[in-house]
Design a protein around this motif. Structure first.
Motif, mmCIF file in Angstrom:
data_model
loop_
_atom_site.group_PDB
_atom_site.id
_atom_site.type_symbol
_atom_site.label_atom_id
_atom_site.label_comp_id
_atom_site.label_asym_id
_atom_site.label_seq_id
_atom_site.Cartn_x
_atom_site.Cartn_y
_atom_site.Cartn_z
ATOM 1 N N GLY A 20 0.714 -1.267 -0.091
ATOM 2 C CA GLY A 20 0.024 0.144 0.126
ATOM 3 C C GLY A 20 0.712 1.083 0.012
ATOM 4 N N HIS A 21 2.097 1.250 -0.256
ATOM 5 C CA HIS A 21 3.077 2.107 -0.387
ATOM 6 C C HIS A 21 2.630 3.110 -1.485
ATOM 7 N N ARG A 22 2.614 4.529 -0.848
ATOM 8 C CA ARG A 22 1.935 5.567 -1.848
ATOM 9 C C ARG A 22 3.209 6.267 -2.509
ATOM 10 N N VAL A 23 3.211 6.050 -3.768
ATOM 11 C CA VAL A 23 4.010 7.197 -4.783
ATOM 12 C C VAL A 23 3.504 8.323 -5.117
ATOM 13 N N LEU A 24 3.775 9.410 -4.701
ATOM 14 C CA LEU A 24 3.014 10.709 -5.134
ATOM 15 C C LEU A 24 4.034 11.450 -6.151
ATOM 16 N N CYS A 25 3.649 11.738 -7.376
ATOM 17 C CA CYS A 25 4.625 12.505 -8.208
ATOM 18 C C CYS A 25 3.924 13.735 -8.430
ATOM 19 N N ILE A 26 4.723 14.931 -8.009
ATOM 20 C CA ILE A 26 4.169 16.277 -8.067
ATOM 21 C C ILE A 26 4.525 16.923 -9.439
ATOM 22 N N ALA A 27 3.438 17.088 -10.392
ATOM 23 C CA ALA A 27 3.790 17.595 -11.581
ATOM 24 C C ALA A 27 3.448 19.038 -11.419
ATOM 25 N N TYR A 28 3.772 19.932 -12.412
ATOM 26 C CA TYR A 28 3.625 21.313 -12.837
ATOM 27 C C TYR A 28 3.826 21.379 -14.296
ATOM 28 N N PRO A 29 3.382 22.556 -14.562
ATOM 29 C CA PRO A 29 3.386 22.937 -16.071
ATOM 30 C C PRO A 29 4.652 23.006 -16.677
ATOM 31 N N ARG A 30 4.558 22.617 -17.967
ATOM 32 C CA ARG A 30 6.218 22.248 -18.595
ATOM 33 C C ARG A 30 6.991 21.238 -17.844
ATOM 34 N N ALA A 31 6.458 20.467 -17.156
ATOM 35 C CA ALA A 31 7.660 19.460 -16.578
ATOM 36 C C ALA A 31 7.585 18.540 -17.716
ATOM 37 N N MET A 32 8.741 17.634 -17.504
ATOM 38 C CA MET A 32 9.021 16.590 -18.803
ATOM 39 C C MET A 32 8.212 15.289 -18.502
ATOM 40 N N SER A 33 7.532 15.125 -19.605
ATOM 41 C CA SER A 33 6.682 14.010 -19.515
ATOM 42 C C SER A 33 7.334 12.434 -18.952
ATOM 43 N N GLN A 53 1.660 -13.025 -10.387
ATOM 44 C CA GLN A 53 2.228 -13.769 -9.563
ATOM 45 C C GLN A 53 1.035 -14.415 -8.123
ATOM 46 N N GLY A 54 0.034 -13.682 -8.421
ATOM 47 C CA GLY A 54 -0.961 -14.144 -7.468
ATOM 48 C C GLY A 54 -0.878 -13.051 -6.130
ATOM 49 N N GLN A 55 -0.145 -11.940 -6.133
ATOM 50 C CA GLN A 55 0.146 -11.274 -5.059
ATOM 51 C C GLN A 55 -0.616 -9.835 -5.268
ATOM 52 N N PRO A 56 -0.962 -9.285 -4.040
ATOM 53 C CA PRO A 56 -1.663 -7.863 -4.477
ATOM 54 C C PRO A 56 -0.899 -6.829 -4.848
ATOM 55 N N ALA A 57 -1.190 -5.689 -5.574
ATOM 56 C CA ALA A 57 -0.391 -4.489 -5.968
ATOM 57 C C ALA A 57 0.170 -3.998 -4.627
ATOM 58 N N PHE A 58 1.552 -3.464 -4.753
ATOM 59 C CA PHE A 58 2.312 -3.083 -3.714
ATOM 60 C C PHE A 58 2.248 -1.564 -3.769
ATOM 61 N N TYR A 59 2.093 -0.959 -4.820
ATOM 62 C CA TYR A 59 2.402 0.594 -4.939
ATOM 63 C C TYR A 59 0.871 1.145 -5.264
ATOM 64 N N GLU A 60 0.622 2.222 -4.736
ATOM 65 C CA GLU A 60 -0.413 3.262 -5.196
ATOM 66 C C GLU A 60 -0.085 4.471 -5.611
ATOM 67 N N LEU A 61 -0.241 4.701 -6.831
ATOM 68 C CA LEU A 61 0.381 5.747 -7.646
ATOM 69 C C LEU A 61 -0.525 6.927 -7.604
ATOM 70 N N VAL A 62 0.007 8.248 -7.383
ATOM 71 C CA VAL A 62 -0.991 9.297 -7.236
ATOM 72 C C VAL A 62 -0.096 10.260 -8.117
#
Length: 348
Positions: A20-33, A53-62
């Motif tokens: 359930g680890h959250r990965v937060l990417c902070i975008a802004y105008p004219r950031a590189m895709s 592999q039958g395991q749950p997702a580990f990361y939550e992407l924000v």
């Protein structure tokens, strides 16, 4: 000179990431895709591999922005930030990533983002940057006393900041899972180095076998040999020493297998051969032929260090033709044979 408030102490030992680890990417105008999508795809692929592999997702992407809503990246792509900084509540089981891009020129001075990063850094497990996003962390005072890297063309700008930062140009990233500070605050070099960084984070969270599985799925090295110096010398001269040759010097590395005599180079540069030779001497202190040989040699050393091709193949694709020509260039410049170089410095 403006004053930046120092972040709270980073001496607390980070704990291992939990499901359930959250990965937060902070975008802004004219950031590189690619600074955004590259690392995030690594985490998404890790989830895919686990689910197969039958395991749950580990990361939550924000995906978040300075404000919630659509924003345009430097390539013209529009993405939707579902949350703005004011809505974000990253907890201890979170990683925050700050991308780079053309927009960093303005956003590094955004006081709201700077203050949010300063408040957030002591709360989250990890906080890092991709490419020129390091300038944003530096403005927030988060890199003080730490090693840091960024895109090779921004290294001088990072070093010129009046901050006690250990600028290291020849690293793909500064994340170190065994170091109490560098596993908490870290940076990565230019663009695709953010993918290398994300693979390092996956390895720290889920083990080397998972990182290898993700790397295989994405068709890339799990750990690239060397640092960004293997790439930057091919392009650095165009932005500093030889503006009149910029387009030609950018073109050369992609055409090393072709005939690159002075006539061909002059045609590409739209200059008479004698003029081209004079400009090379004036701006780079060398001849076109010697410059091409140096670029070919740099490309050959990179390929041999990766041990992905034979000496004869490297000689052919780098424009040396016969392996003997490559051997002579190696001995003249490096005082070692290509085979010995591969055995001594090759990865794996």
């Amino acid at each position: 000179m403006h004053t930046v408030r120092m972040p709270p102490s980073r001496t607390t030992t980070a704990q291992s990431a939990q499901p359930g680890h959250r990965v937060l990417c902070i975008a802004y105008p004219r950031a590189m895709s690619l600074d955004i999508t590259g690392p995030m795809q690594v985490f998404a692929t890790a989830n895919d591999v686990r689910q197969r592999q039958g395991q749950p997702a580990f990361y939550e992407l924000v995906f978040a922005g300075l404000e919630a809503g659509p924003l345009s990246l430097s390539c013209g792509l529009q993405i939707l930030a579902n949350q703005g900084l004011r809505q974000l509540r990253p907890g201890a089981n979170s990683t925050v990533l700050v991308p780079g891009g053309d927009g960093v020129v303005e956003v590094q001075h955004h006081s709201g983002l700077r203050q949010w990063l300063q408040r957030t850094a002591p709360k989250v497990q990890r906080l890092g940057s991709v490419c020129s996003g390091a300038l944003i962390l530096a403005r927030a005072g988060l890199l003080d006393g730490l090693p840091a890297t960024t895109h090779w063309c921004r290294l001088a700008e990072l070093a010129a900041m009046e901050r006690p930062i250990q600028v290291e140009g020849d690293r793909l990233h500064t994340f170190d899972a065994s170091h109490p500070q560098q596993r908490h605050i870290f940076t990565s070099a230019g663009v695709t180095s953010g993918i290398d960084l994300a693979l390092g984070l996956v390895e720290a969270d889920l083990g080397r076998s998972m990182a290898l599985a993700v790397a295989r799925h994405l068709v890339m090295f799990v750990r690239r040999p060397g640092g960004q110096a293997q790439f930057s010398p091919l392009l650095a001269a165009e932005t500093t020493q030889a503006p009149r040759l910029a387009s030609l010097l950018e073109w050369i590395p992609g055409h090393l297998g072709e005939r690159l005599g002075v006539e061909q180079l002059a045609a590409q540069a739209c200059l008479p051969p004698r003029t081209l030779a004079r400009v090379f001497q004036q701006e780079l202190g060398t001849t076109p032929a010697r410059y091409v040989e140096r670029v070919r040699l740099q490309a050959a050393t990179t390929l041999l260090s990766q041990r992905q091709a034979s000496v004869s193949t490297v000689a052919r694709i780098c424009g040396f033709g016969h392996p003997e020509n490559l051997r002579r260039s190696f001995h003249k410049t490096l005082a070692v044979s290509p085979q010995a170089f591969a055995e001594r410095f090759g990865a794996g």
